[in-house]
Each structure stands twice: as structure tokens, then as C-alpha cells.
Design a protein around this motif. Structure first.
Motif, PDB file in Angstrom:
ATOM      1  N   PRO A   1      -2.881 -10.672  -1.532  1.00  0.00           N
ATOM      2  CA  PRO A   1      -2.904  -9.213  -1.723  1.00  0.00           C
ATOM      3  C   PRO A   1      -2.342  -8.509  -0.493  1.00  0.00           C
ATOM      4  O   PRO A   1      -2.591  -8.918   0.646  1.00  0.00           O
ATOM      5  N   GLN A   2      -1.544  -7.492  -0.748  1.00  0.00           N
ATOM      6  CA  GLN A   2      -0.996  -6.718   0.357  1.00  0.00           C
ATOM      7  C   GLN A   2      -2.121  -5.981   1.072  1.00  0.00           C
ATOM      8  O   GLN A   2      -3.028  -5.426   0.450  1.00  0.00           O
ATOM      9  N   ARG A   3      -2.058  -5.989   2.390  1.00  0.00           N
ATOM     10  CA  ARG A   3      -3.050  -5.252   3.155  1.00  0.00           C
ATOM     11  C   ARG A   3      -2.783  -3.757   3.067  1.00  0.00           C
ATOM     12  O   ARG A   3      -1.633  -3.327   3.104  1.00  0.00           O
ATOM     13  N   ALA A   4      -3.864  -3.027   2.958  1.00  0.00           N
ATOM     14  CA  ALA A   4      -3.714  -1.573   2.925  1.00  0.00           C
ATOM     15  C   ALA A   4      -3.237  -1.084   4.283  1.00  0.00           C
ATOM     16  O   ALA A   4      -3.682  -1.589   5.319  1.00  0.00           O
ATOM     17  N   PRO A   5      -2.305  -0.123   4.281  1.00  0.00           N
ATOM     18  CA  PRO A   5      -1.824   0.388   5.565  1.00  0.00           C
ATOM     19  C   PRO A   5      -2.951   1.066   6.345  1.00  0.00           C
ATOM     20  O   PRO A   5      -3.849   1.679   5.765  1.00  0.00           O
ATOM     21  N   VAL A   6      -2.896   0.889   7.651  1.00  0.00           N
ATOM     22  CA  VAL A   6      -3.907   1.499   8.511  1.00  0.00           C
ATOM     23  C   VAL A   6      -3.544   2.955   8.748  1.00  0.00           C
ATOM     24  O   VAL A   6      -2.438   3.279   9.186  1.00  0.00           O
ATOM     25  N   ARG A   7      -4.466   3.844   8.404  1.00  0.00           N
ATOM     26  CA  ARG A   7      -4.229   5.281   8.593  1.00  0.00           C
ATOM     27  C   ARG A   7      -4.785   5.708   9.942  1.00  0.00           C
ATOM     28  O   ARG A   7      -5.917   5.392  10.303  1.00  0.00           O
ATOM     29  N   VAL A   8      -3.952   6.411  10.670  1.00  0.00           N
ATOM     30  CA  VAL A   8      -4.372   6.935  11.975  1.00  0.00           C
ATOM     31  C   VAL A   8      -4.691   8.399  11.811  1.00  0.00           C
ATOM     32  O   VAL A   8      -3.845   9.205  11.411  1.00  0.00           O
TER      33      VAL A   8
END
Length: 297
Positions: free
Chosen positions: A285-292
Motif C-alpha cells: 500500500p502506498q504510504r499517505a503523504p506526510v502533511r506539514v
């Protein structure tokens, strides 16, 4: 796995033993003296029918198989039955190979010597590229690997007890049998100071027991250069996995031979460099992008 018997007509081999580790005293960054273990590298000079051939720098774990595999991978012999005996004597650091009928055209076969990128002075007699037409690998339809199988191989190697864990400074290689349904079995594992020695030892083990490479996968901690890829191909193994990377010439050679190369393979991570047609991908599964989130003053 069950114990394997040598093939009919296999050479007689000694079972030379030596210390694989040496204890020394070191001084660390804190000014403290303590004892550690390091690999006990040693020279092994190979004589074939009383003719000096090469000196291999080795750990010495399985010297007879190393010599047998070296002769096969250098194409000095085609079948292990050509060798009558291999006698290793660590008191003089020598391996005496006796053949039944000599090595045909040995002068020509050893005239062109290429110093390779291998650890422990890897050498290749002759031009590997001229051997491409003699390599026969199974089709992609019959020799495949699943992503889940690759993960099992990597987990097996992660748990492998090794000299590297105790002392570092060595390479490890393993041969896996690929089973129907996606299983795999570690068949043989060896470590040496150079990756070339380790793969040659596995080649010697395969030759001694008459084991083919069509349904096998080869694992190494070392980088996949052209000579490592060529040796795996000569062993008939179509799938090669490395914890390290792949060189451009190694990639080109594997592509021309139809081999599947995996590099940077550790834990659940890997890169498939060539031979996608042999690989049954089961994507993570693709990792969810990290939101800054910006914080206000």
C-alpha cells in the motif's frame, strides 16, 4: 532439508578446517581497550595437476567447494567428474587439484586474465561476454518469483546467524529453492571475505551434488557487477537478489540474458532492475503523504 549425496564420479575432497575468527585487542574512541573478533583472512594457492593457477584470499570455511566452484565458473572444467581429487592443506596454504585427464587448452584458457571489481581479488579468465551464447536459462513462464516469496527470502536472511554479525568484513551468499505455491527453502549459505569466493563455493556445492539452478534464486550481500551476474547465469540461476546495488554492466548483462535482478533488498524494500516478466508483483500500500502543518506565531 535432507542430506545430499555427491553425484556419481564426484571428486574426493578433504575436509580441511581452520579458525574463521581471530580475537584481537582494540582501542576505542573512549580510550578503552577491549577484545573483539575479526575474520581470519588467509591465502590459498591453487595448484592444478602441479601447475600453480591462482592464489585466493579466503576465510576458509569450505575451501574444497570454493576451489571446485572456482574451476567451474572459470570454465576450466565443465563437469565436476573431470576432477579426481581436491586436497587442501592449511599448514602450507595450498589446494592441490588432480584431474583425470588434465585441463584441455589450459594455456589458452588462462592467457587472458581480467582483474575484476571483486573483493578478495576476483579474477575472470577469458572474456565473459563471449560466453553469452552458451548460457541457457529457463523461460519466464517456468521460473518466477512472487513478491511475498522475496519477502520470505529477505526475512530468512535477516534471521541468519552469521560471522558478519560477530565480526563484520565478510560477504554472505545463499541459494534458495523456489517451491510451487510461492514457498522457498534456503538450501545453502556461506560467508567469505569476498563475494566471488562465496558464489564460487555455492557453485561448487551445486556441482558436487548435481543440483541445477532453474528453480532457484541466489542471494548475496555484495553488489551485482557483470562478473557476479555471469557467474549466477553459468550456474543456471535466473533470479538474483542483492542487499547492495547493481552496476550498469551487470544490468546490461542481465537484460541480455533475461535474468531478474533485485537490488537494495532488505526487510520489505527492494528495487527490481531487470526481468520484470519473471516477477509477480504484489504491491505494498502506498504510504499517505506526510502533511506539514504550519504553526502560527
Amino acid at each position: 532439508m535432507t542430506a545430499l549425496l555427491p553425484v556419481a564420479g564426484a571428486p574426493r575432497l578433504t575436509a580441511a578446517q581452520c579458525e574463521l575468527l581471530r580475537e584481537i585487542t582494540i582501542l576505542d574512541e573512549y580510550g578503552e581497550r577491549r577484545s573483539i573478533h575479526i575474520p581470519a583472512e588467509r591465502p590459498l594457492t591453487v595448484f592444478i595437476d602441479k601447475r600453480e593457477l591462482v592464489t585466493l584470499m579466503t576465510l576458509g570455511a569450505c575451501p574444497e567447494l570454493l576451489v571446485l566452484g572456482y574451476l567451474r565458473n572459470q570454465r576450466l572444467i565443465e563437469r565436476v567428474q573431470e576432477v579426481e581429487s581436491i586436497t587442501v592443506d592449511w599448514d602450507v596454504g595450498a589446494a592441490a587439484v588432480r584431474t583425470h585427464a588434465g585441463v584441455s587448452e589450459i594455456e589458452a584458457k588462462t592467457a587472458q586474465r581480467v582483474v575484476t571489481t571483486g573483493c578478495g581479488q576476483g579474477t575472470v579468465f577469458g572474456d565473459a561476454m563471449t560466453q553469452l551464447d552458451t548460457v541457457r536459462l529457463p523461460s519466464a513462464a517456468t521460473a518466477r518469483i512472487r513478491q511475498s516469496t522475496l519477502h520470505r527470502m529477505l526475512e530468512t536472511m535477516r534471521q541468519q546467524d552469521s560471522i558478519h554479525r560477530k565480526a563484520g568484513s565478510v560477504h554472505g551468499c545463499a541459494l534458495f529453492g523456489l517451491q510451487p505455491g510461492g514457498g522457498c527453502e534456503k538450501l545453502y549459505f556461506v560467508e567469505d571475505v569476498g563475494r566471488h569466493n562465496a558464489i564460487d563455493t555455492i557453485a561448487g556445492w551445486m556441482g558436487l551434488h548435481g543440483i541445477g539452478g532453474a528453480d532457484k534464486a541466489f542471494y548475496t550481500t555484495g553488489r551485482l557487477t557483470s562478473e557476479m551476474v555471469m557467474k549466477a547465469a553459468q550456474m543456471g540461476v535466473p533470479i538474483v537478489v542483492s542487499r547492495n546495488g547493481v552496476t550498469a554492466m551487470g544490468h546490461e548483462l542481465a537484460t541480455r540474458l533475461g535474468m531478474t535482478l533485485f537490488g537494495r533488498a532488505a526487510n520489505r524494500h527492494f528495487l527490481c532492475y531487470s526481468g520484470f516478466e519473471r516477477f509477480d508483483s504484489e504491491p505494498e500500500p502506498q504510504r499517505a503523504p506526510v502533511r506539514v502543518v504550519a504553526q502560527s506565531d
